[in-house]
Design an enzyme around this catalytic site. Sequence first.
Site, PDB file in Angstrom:
ATOM      1  N   ASN A  10     -11.677 114.589 -93.682  1.00 41.37           N
ATOM      2  CA  ASN A  10     -12.793 114.167 -94.531  1.00 41.37           C
ATOM      3  C   ASN A  10     -14.074 114.548 -93.802  1.00 41.37           C
ATOM      4  O   ASN A  10     -14.453 113.902 -92.829  1.00 41.37           O
ATOM      5  CB  ASN A  10     -12.699 112.647 -94.749  1.00 41.37           C
ATOM      6  CG  ASN A  10     -13.925 112.079 -95.440  1.00 41.37           C
ATOM      7  OD1 ASN A  10     -14.744 112.828 -95.985  1.00 41.37           O
ATOM      8  ND2 ASN A  10     -14.052 110.760 -95.427  1.00 41.37           N
ATOM      9  N   TRP A  11     -14.711 115.613 -94.281  1.00 44.85           N
ATOM     10  CA  TRP A  11     -15.889 116.127 -93.579  1.00 44.85           C
ATOM     11  C   TRP A  11     -17.128 115.260 -93.803  1.00 44.85           C
ATOM     12  O   TRP A  11     -18.142 115.459 -93.150  1.00 44.85           O
ATOM     13  CB  TRP A  11     -16.199 117.566 -94.025  1.00 44.85           C
ATOM     14  CG  TRP A  11     -15.210 118.585 -93.538  1.00 44.85           C
ATOM     15  CD1 TRP A  11     -14.131 118.357 -92.716  1.00 44.85           C
ATOM     16  CD2 TRP A  11     -15.209 119.988 -93.820  1.00 44.85           C
ATOM     17  NE1 TRP A  11     -13.470 119.531 -92.470  1.00 44.85           N
ATOM     18  CE2 TRP A  11     -14.104 120.556 -93.135  1.00 44.85           C
ATOM     19  CE3 TRP A  11     -16.025 120.830 -94.577  1.00 44.85           C
ATOM     20  CZ2 TRP A  11     -13.807 121.918 -93.189  1.00 44.85           C
ATOM     21  CZ3 TRP A  11     -15.730 122.185 -94.644  1.00 44.85           C
ATOM     22  CH2 TRP A  11     -14.638 122.718 -93.956  1.00 44.85           C
ATOM     23  N   LYS A  12     -17.068 114.370 -94.746  1.00 42.77           N
ATOM     24  CA  LYS A  12     -18.231 113.530 -95.090  1.00 42.77           C
ATOM     25  C   LYS A  12     -19.456 114.436 -95.321  1.00 42.77           C
ATOM     26  O   LYS A  12     -19.303 115.530 -95.845  1.00 42.77           O
ATOM     27  CB  LYS A  12     -18.455 112.478 -94.003  1.00 42.77           C
ATOM     28  CG  LYS A  12     -17.168 111.685 -93.728  1.00 42.77           C
ATOM     29  CD  LYS A  12     -17.370 110.476 -92.887  1.00 42.77           C
ATOM     30  CE  LYS A  12     -16.018 109.796 -92.659  1.00 42.77           C
ATOM     31  NZ  LYS A  12     -16.113 108.550 -91.936  1.00 42.77           N
ATOM     32  N   HIS A  96     -13.265 105.205-100.779  1.00 43.14           N
ATOM     33  CA  HIS A  96     -13.511 105.260 -99.332  1.00 43.14           C
ATOM     34  C   HIS A  96     -14.421 104.091 -98.931  1.00 43.14           C
ATOM     35  O   HIS A  96     -15.320 103.710 -99.679  1.00 43.14           O
ATOM     36  CB  HIS A  96     -14.163 106.597 -98.957  1.00 43.14           C
ATOM     37  CG  HIS A  96     -14.245 106.783 -97.470  1.00 43.14           C
ATOM     38  ND1 HIS A  96     -15.263 106.231 -96.727  1.00 43.14           N
ATOM     39  CD2 HIS A  96     -13.420 107.391 -96.594  1.00 43.14           C
ATOM     40  CE1 HIS A  96     -15.053 106.520 -95.449  1.00 43.14           C
ATOM     41  NE2 HIS A  96     -13.942 107.219 -95.344  1.00 43.14           N
ATOM     42  N   GLU A  98     -16.899 103.865 -97.045  1.00 43.61           N
ATOM     43  CA  GLU A  98     -18.347 104.125 -97.095  1.00 43.61           C
ATOM     44  C   GLU A  98     -18.867 104.034 -98.524  1.00 43.61           C
ATOM     45  O   GLU A  98     -19.996 103.613 -98.763  1.00 43.61           O
ATOM     46  CB  GLU A  98     -18.652 105.492 -96.453  1.00 43.61           C
ATOM     47  CG  GLU A  98     -18.598 105.388 -94.934  1.00 43.61           C
ATOM     48  CD  GLU A  98     -18.110 106.626 -94.211  1.00 43.61           C
ATOM     49  OE1 GLU A  98     -18.167 107.723 -94.776  1.00 43.61           O
ATOM     50  OE2 GLU A  98     -17.654 106.468 -93.056  1.00 43.61           O
ATOM     51  N   GLU A 168      -7.382 102.381 -94.186  1.00 46.62           N
ATOM     52  CA  GLU A 168      -8.428 102.621 -93.199  1.00 46.62           C
ATOM     53  C   GLU A 168      -9.134 101.307 -92.894  1.00 46.62           C
ATOM     54  O   GLU A 168     -10.028 100.891 -93.652  1.00 46.62           O
ATOM     55  CB  GLU A 168      -9.443 103.627 -93.737  1.00 46.62           C
ATOM     56  CG  GLU A 168      -8.846 104.972 -94.086  1.00 46.62           C
ATOM     57  CD  GLU A 168      -9.911 106.049 -94.114  1.00 46.62           C
ATOM     58  OE1 GLU A 168      -9.829 106.968 -93.292  1.00 46.62           O
ATOM     59  OE2 GLU A 168     -10.836 105.956 -94.932  1.00 46.62           O
ATOM     60  N   GLY A 174     -15.141 105.507 -87.642  1.00 45.62           N
ATOM     61  CA  GLY A 174     -16.329 106.035 -86.967  1.00 45.62           C
ATOM     62  C   GLY A 174     -16.779 105.181 -85.792  1.00 45.62           C
ATOM     63  O   GLY A 174     -17.880 105.355 -85.275  1.00 45.62           O
ATOM     64  N   SER A 214     -10.879 106.530 -86.689  1.00 44.24           N
ATOM     65  CA  SER A 214     -10.940 107.025 -85.310  1.00 44.24           C
ATOM     66  C   SER A 214      -9.665 107.733 -84.846  1.00 44.24           C
ATOM     67  O   SER A 214      -9.247 107.598 -83.698  1.00 44.24           O
ATOM     68  CB  SER A 214     -11.323 105.892 -84.349  1.00 44.24           C
ATOM     69  OG  SER A 214     -12.621 105.415 -84.665  1.00 44.24           O
ATOM     70  N   GLY A 235     -11.778 111.613 -90.035  1.00 44.04           N
ATOM     71  CA  GLY A 235     -13.194 111.860 -90.291  1.00 44.04           C
ATOM     72  C   GLY A 235     -13.799 112.695 -89.185  1.00 44.04           C
ATOM     73  O   GLY A 235     -13.655 113.923 -89.159  1.00 44.04           O
ATOM     74  N   GLY A 236     -14.441 112.036 -88.231  1.00 45.35           N
ATOM     75  CA  GLY A 236     -15.183 112.709 -87.158  1.00 45.35           C
ATOM     76  C   GLY A 236     -14.424 113.853 -86.477  1.00 45.35           C
ATOM     77  O   GLY A 236     -14.994 114.920 -86.231  1.00 45.35           O
TER      78      GLY A 236
HETATM   79  P1  PGA Z   1     -13.264 108.550 -88.599  1.00 45.14           P
HETATM   80  O1  PGA Z   1     -13.366 108.442 -90.194  1.00 45.14           O
HETATM   81  O2  PGA Z   1     -12.027 109.346 -88.290  1.00 45.14           O
HETATM   82  O3  PGA Z   1     -14.519 109.237 -88.170  1.00 45.14           O
HETATM   83  O4  PGA Z   1     -13.150 107.148 -88.077  1.00 45.14           O
HETATM   84  C1  PGA Z   1     -12.221 108.256 -90.989  1.00 45.14           C
HETATM   85  C2  PGA Z   1     -12.603 108.216 -92.444  1.00 45.14           C
HETATM   86  O5  PGA Z   1     -13.695 107.741 -92.761  1.00 45.14           O
HETATM   87  O6  PGA Z   1     -11.847 108.665 -93.313  1.00 45.14           O
END
Ligand code: PGA
Length: 254
Positions: A10-12, A96, A98, A168, A174, A214, A235-236
């Site tokens: 997930n590149w956000k 998600h 966020e 998640e 994050g 993470s 994500g990251g």
């Molecule tokens: P993260 O994000 O790996 O940076 O914790 C995961 C996600 O939001 O899907």
Amino acid sequence: MGKKPFIVGNWKMNLTLSEGIEFAKSLKNSLHGINEILCGICPSFVFLKDICKVLEGSHICVGAQNVHSEKNGAYTGEISALMVKEAGCTHVLIGHSERRHLFGEIDSFINAKIKTALSVNLKPIFCIGETLKEREEGRTEYVVEKQLKDGLLGIDNNHVEGLVIAYEPVWAIGTGKTASPEQANEVHSFIRGFLTDNYGKVIANSVYIQYGGSVKPENTAELISQPEIDGLLVGGASIKLESFLKIIDAASIQ
Ligand code: PGA
């Protein structure tokens, strides 16, 4: 469970179009001929068409990071499931954390989005998870069950079959704090149990339950070797090709 691990990046709101295209090209080359794993990326909306084009003919799937619950209409600034489908996507992240916590998305809206995505043949990656406060209050199972019940309300068994659910924990996204493999597996087992009770064993076992929060190359093997973890939502660590490839590598040798 005998499923191929499904690893999704997930590149956000990251990368430029040219960086995204370079990434997709290299990913395609690196994964050429590798069949032990399923892999996908979720780039920004404005990159979708170009990235789908680069990945044509590969097994790497492309997902959008969100869609609206209506197929079209006066919703300034929103993107419809039909549009991302037309761009070439097969998947879409829905619910998600966020979106839930920064943009106020509620379960009924998420449920409507899942229905709309399914109606245009997009596969939802349905995200759920508790906050730190909820975990500390011992409410993890209650929260996860409510998100599942409300999110899947009115969805046919044939659509639940093969669905992707991403667990998640919000406190792990994050933050660098990963749920321990046992903590994650415990909630995954609870989710599998919910699915078994509501849809039967066959459908429950067909659902992919990904862990996210993470995930990095160093913790991939331990997480993916848990019996109820079928994949990872990253994500990251998915926006740098090197670390994403290391995660894929570590997941494929399990
Ligand atoms: P993260 O994000 O790996 O940076 O914790 C995961 C996600 O939001 O899907």
